[in-house]
Design a protein around this motif. Structure first.
Motif, PDB file in Angstrom:
ATOM      1  N   HIS A  38      11.689   0.614   2.536  1.00 28.77           N
ATOM      2  CA  HIS A  38      11.039  -0.323   3.459  1.00 28.77           C
ATOM      3  C   HIS A  38       9.628  -0.651   2.983  1.00 28.77           C
ATOM      4  O   HIS A  38       8.881   0.250   2.569  1.00 28.77           O
ATOM      5  N   ASP A  39       9.269  -1.917   3.087  1.00 36.69           N
ATOM      6  CA  ASP A  39       7.895  -2.322   2.810  1.00 36.69           C
ATOM      7  C   ASP A  39       6.974  -1.710   3.866  1.00 36.69           C
ATOM      8  O   ASP A  39       7.290  -1.670   5.057  1.00 36.69           O
ATOM      9  N   ASN A  97       7.435 -12.058  -6.612  1.00 37.19           N
ATOM     10  CA  ASN A  97       6.147 -12.637  -6.987  1.00 37.19           C
ATOM     11  C   ASN A  97       5.812 -12.196  -8.402  1.00 37.19           C
ATOM     12  O   ASN A  97       5.987 -11.023  -8.744  1.00 37.19           O
ATOM     13  N   GLU A 105       1.052  -8.080  -6.324  1.00 40.87           N
ATOM     14  CA  GLU A 105       0.006  -7.065  -6.113  1.00 40.87           C
ATOM     15  C   GLU A 105       0.332  -5.724  -6.738  1.00 40.87           C
ATOM     16  O   GLU A 105      -0.575  -4.949  -7.039  1.00 40.87           O
ATOM     17  N   HIS A 110       9.450  -5.836  -8.401  1.00 36.40           N
ATOM     18  CA  HIS A 110      10.102  -5.609  -7.114  1.00 36.40           C
ATOM     19  C   HIS A 110      10.608  -6.927  -6.573  1.00 36.40           C
ATOM     20  O   HIS A 110       9.966  -7.962  -6.720  1.00 36.40           O
ATOM     21  N   HIS A 112      11.641  -8.594  -2.998  1.00 31.96           N
ATOM     22  CA  HIS A 112      11.562  -8.457  -1.540  1.00 31.96           C
ATOM     23  C   HIS A 112      12.869  -8.963  -0.930  1.00 31.96           C
ATOM     24  O   HIS A 112      13.362 -10.036  -1.316  1.00 31.96           O
TER      25      HIS A 112
HETATM   26  P1  5GP Z   1       3.747  -8.191  -3.998  1.00 28.53           P
HETATM   27  O1  5GP Z   1       2.611  -8.949  -3.378  1.00 28.53           O
HETATM   28  O2  5GP Z   1       3.314  -7.400  -5.215  1.00 28.53           O
HETATM   29  O3  5GP Z   1       4.959  -9.037  -4.256  1.00 28.53           O
HETATM   30  O4  5GP Z   1       4.232  -7.158  -2.910  1.00 28.53           O
HETATM   31  C1  5GP Z   1       3.817  -5.839  -2.833  1.00 28.53           C
HETATM   32  C2  5GP Z   1       4.399  -5.266  -1.553  1.00 28.53           C
HETATM   33  O5  5GP Z   1       4.296  -3.860  -1.609  1.00 28.53           O
HETATM   34  C3  5GP Z   1       3.660  -5.714  -0.297  1.00 28.53           C
HETATM   35  O6  5GP Z   1       4.575  -6.358   0.581  1.00 28.53           O
HETATM   36  C4  5GP Z   1       3.106  -4.403   0.281  1.00 28.53           C
HETATM   37  O7  5GP Z   1       3.149  -4.365   1.693  1.00 28.53           O
HETATM   38  C5  5GP Z   1       4.012  -3.361  -0.349  1.00 28.53           C
HETATM   39  N1  5GP Z   1       3.374  -2.070  -0.548  1.00 28.53           N
HETATM   40  C6  5GP Z   1       2.158  -1.831  -1.115  1.00 28.53           C
HETATM   41  N2  5GP Z   1       1.901  -0.519  -1.155  1.00 28.53           N
HETATM   42  C7  5GP Z   1       2.995   0.087  -0.631  1.00 28.53           C
HETATM   43  C8  5GP Z   1       3.319   1.457  -0.417  1.00 28.53           C
HETATM   44  O8  5GP Z   1       2.562   2.379  -0.706  1.00 28.53           O
HETATM   45  N3  5GP Z   1       4.535   1.706   0.154  1.00 28.53           N
HETATM   46  C9  5GP Z   1       5.406   0.714   0.499  1.00 28.53           C
HETATM   47  N4  5GP Z   1       6.564   1.073   1.052  1.00 28.53           N
HETATM   48  N5  5GP Z   1       5.122  -0.584   0.307  1.00 28.53           N
HETATM   49  C10 5GP Z   1       3.934  -0.891  -0.245  1.00 28.53           C
END
Ligand code: 5GP
Length: 128
Positions: A38-39, A97, A105, A110, A112
């Motif tokens: 889970h996010d 992304n 980020e 990954h 989503h």
């Molecule tokens: P991005 O912007 O890289 O596509 O998405 C990164 C995602 O990772 C974000 O939706 C953020 O909420 C999630 N995320 C960041 N740190 C953690 C973490 O420590 N644990 C979990 N489960 N999700 C994380």
């Protein structure tokens, strides 16, 4: 801040640490190729992340360097996670992304999975 997806893989990134179980996550799936959890900051009633076990910074890195077996295994894992979450009948959305403009980020590939509500059309129909 978005990452530079052209940088080398960083073994200290948060998803590498989740893979190694150094920090907790709410894991919903794992197999030879991928894990899903889970996010931490969900953007939908169900918001899951699927990551390959391999050390790939982004979709670009993965599709350029991963073996056919890794690519197939990861793609099948994404499908299986969504299916097992009951998302096929209502429908769902996938997102990856990549780099700066993509606002990635975390520097470990990954995908989503968003589900549990109606999403807007991505590109509004032309008016007039
Ligand atoms: P991005 O912007 O890289 O596509 O998405 C990164 C995602 O990772 C974000 O939706 C953020 O909420 C999630 N995320 C960041 N740190 C953690 C973490 O420590 N644990 C979990 N489960 N999700 C994380």
């Amino acid at each position: 801040m978005p990452i530079d997806a052209t940088l080398p893989y960083d073994d200290g990134n948060i998803f590498a640490r989740i893979l190694r179980d150094e920090i907790p996550s709410k894991r919903v799936y794992e197999d030879e190729w991928a894990i899903a959890f889970h996010d931490i900051n969900p953007q939908a009633p169900l918001h899951l992340l699927v990551i390959p076990r391999g050390r790939y910074v982004s979709w670009d890195d993965f599709t350029a360097k991963a073996s056919d077996a890794e690519v197939a295994g990861f793609m099948r894992a994404v499908g299986t996670v969504a299916r097992e979450a009951g998302l096929v009948e209502p429908g769902y959305r996938l997102l990856a992304n990549i780099g700066g403009h993509g606002h990635q980020e975390v520097p470990h590939l990954h995908v989503h999975i968003f589900g549990g509500r109606q999403f807007r059309e991505m590109i509004p129909a032309a008016r007039g």
